[in-house]
Design a protein around this motif. Structure first.
Motif, mmCIF file in Angstrom:
data_model
loop_
_atom_site.group_PDB
_atom_site.id
_atom_site.type_symbol
_atom_site.label_atom_id
_atom_site.label_comp_id
_atom_site.label_asym_id
_atom_site.label_seq_id
_atom_site.Cartn_x
_atom_site.Cartn_y
_atom_site.Cartn_z
ATOM 1 N N ASP A 267 30.908 -72.421 42.674
ATOM 2 C CA ASP A 267 30.533 -71.438 41.659
ATOM 3 C C ASP A 267 29.657 -72.079 40.582
ATOM 4 N N SER A 268 28.700 -72.871 41.026
ATOM 5 C CA SER A 268 27.828 -73.610 40.110
ATOM 6 C C SER A 268 26.638 -74.148 40.893
ATOM 7 N N ILE A 269 25.649 -74.614 40.178
ATOM 8 C CA ILE A 269 24.587 -75.357 40.835
ATOM 9 C C ILE A 269 25.084 -76.762 41.163
ATOM 10 N N VAL A 270 24.564 -77.339 42.244
ATOM 11 C CA VAL A 270 24.952 -78.682 42.643
ATOM 12 C C VAL A 270 23.702 -79.477 42.991
ATOM 13 N N SER A 271 23.797 -80.786 42.816
ATOM 14 C CA SER A 271 22.737 -81.715 43.245
ATOM 15 C C SER A 271 23.392 -82.689 44.220
#
Length: 429
Positions: A267-271
């Motif tokens: 539920d978030s952006i990831v790298s």
């Protein structure tokens, strides 16, 4: 002061009307070197701003992004008629920059809304429908520090059917931003990139908008050595809408690419390439300042990584271009790069294994050999030199040119290579 300001404007208009397109409308020496929209309505918009700012002003031009003109023309209210934005520093409020919304009426252009900015300059302006109401919001990165890309990023939404704008709560501090539907909910989002601070590593934050509210919906850390963001690209991958962030590292001579997407699981952006244990993104760190791009024309963005398993002279280097597929990065192609002459040459896997490359520094010429057989040469020549003395290069064929260089090729007719083939494989950066 007002007479001086008007005189400068008249001079610029006279020069422009005489065909000198390099001059722009401006009211200070600093602004004379800044570009302006080529629209013929500049003079009327300028007149509207003059009437509004009776105490005088100086125009400010966005330093980056897609809109780097003194007047930015766009259809803000979707009526088929462009409005104009102008950024300016009022003479009676030095140190602050305002944004004027200027509309064309029946008889003349008029300032219909004025917004006091949050900085001493403008780093970037963009337009995007962020709250899914079919109307573009105005996104402005106000310059916090002179000659720096640190910005207070504000999003301004339109009130009712007028051209009056209001800001979504407080600004967000960052160094760059882009607008795209990152979480694929059919509404664009705002992705902010920051180089961090002494006590905070570089990071990215994702914001969504609904009605008059702004929500932070994602955060991820980025490589700790990043000092500036050089290129932001958006593409589609197996992970969905994906962002490629080409960034300069602290040594000033190497780059790293962050790959970012929205994860429904987290539920978030990831790298995913970033290591929280080391604070680094080592897999896409490289020595050459080459940006990610669709290098092979397959509509997929590839990332260049260092390839050291080949012997090359000092002025040349090799890259292994990879793309994201099914949670991993896979090899797509190789390039041989000539940093001094700012080009890369796509080579097949077999060519990289079979060919030997040399480079003549004085003649700025790359040569490729298959054992003892010369296959081809590629030569970089300053465009001014080539234009002045084209007869000096009759044994070559021009395969590419940009604003600074002409790239020439010569092939051995006894090999399978052709100048058309080399023209298809050369890329500049």
């Amino acid at each position: 002061m007002k007479k001086i300001r008007i005189s400068v404007v008249v001079l610029c208009l006279a020069l422009l009307l005489n065909g000198c397109h390099s001059f722009r409308f401006a009211t200070s020496i600093e602004d004379l070197i800044s570009p302006v929209s080529p629209s013929g309505e500049n003079e009327e918009v300028l007149s509207a701003l003059n009437n509004y700012c009776e105490a005088g002003y100086s125009l400010k031009v966005p330093s980056g992004g897609n809109y780097t003109t003194a007047f930015v023309f766009t259809d803000l209210d979707s009526d088929g008629q462009n409005e104009a934005l102008a950024f300016y520093e009022p003479s009676d409020s030095l140190g602050s920059v305002n944004m004027a919304v200027i509309q064309k009426g029946e008889k003349s252009w008029n300032v219909v809304n004025n917004i006091v900015g949050e900085g001493s300059g403008v780093n970037r302006v963009d337009f995007s429908d962020l709250n899914n109401d079919s109307v573009d919001e105005i996104v402005v990165g106000w310059s916090v520090i002179s000659k720096s890309d640190v910005s207070n990023v504000n999003v301004y939404f339109r009130l009712d059917d007028s051209l009056t704008y209001e800001s979504y709560s407080d600004s967000v501090t960052g160094n760059d931003f882009l607008c795209a539907d990152i979480n694929e909910d059919s509404a664009n989002d705002l992705l902010i990139f920051s180089t961090g601070s002494v006590n905070e590593s570089p990071y990215a934050e994702l914001y969504s908008f609904e009605g008059k509210e702004k929500y932070k919906i994602g955060y991820t850390k980025l490589d700790s050595t990043i000092t500036s963001f050089e290129k932001l690209s958006v593409g589609k991958t197996d992970a969905g809408t994906s962002v490629y962030v080409d960034a300069l590292r602290a040594d000033g001579s190497s780059m790293v690419t962050e790959f970012i997407y929205y994860s429904n699981y987290y539920d978030s952006i990831v790298s995913p390439l970033y290591s929280y244990s080391t604070g680094r993104t080592s897999e896409t760190t490289r020595d050459d300042l080459i940006y990610s791009s669709d290098i092979d024309g397959d509509s997929v963005i590839e990332i260049p990584t260092d390839y050291d398993d080949i012997s090359l002279p000092d002025k040349l280097s090799a890259q292994d271009w990879v793309s994201y597929k099914s949670t991993i990065f896979v090899h797509k192609c190789y390039t041989v790069s000539c940093k001094r002459d700012a080009y890369v040459l796509i080579v097949t896997d077999d060519e990289l294994e079979d060919l030997t490359f040399t480079y003549d520094e004085e003649g700025r010429e790359l040569s490729a050999f298959d054992e003892d057989t010369l296959c081809y040469n590629i030569k970089a020549v300053l465009k001014s030199t080539y234009d002045s003395n084209p007869d000096d290069f009759l044994s070559y064929v021009k395969i590419y040119e940009n604003s600074g260089y002409v790239y020439l090729a010569r092939v051995n007719s006894e090999t399978s290579y052709s100048t058309d083939y080399l023209a298809d494989t050369i890329r500049t950066y």
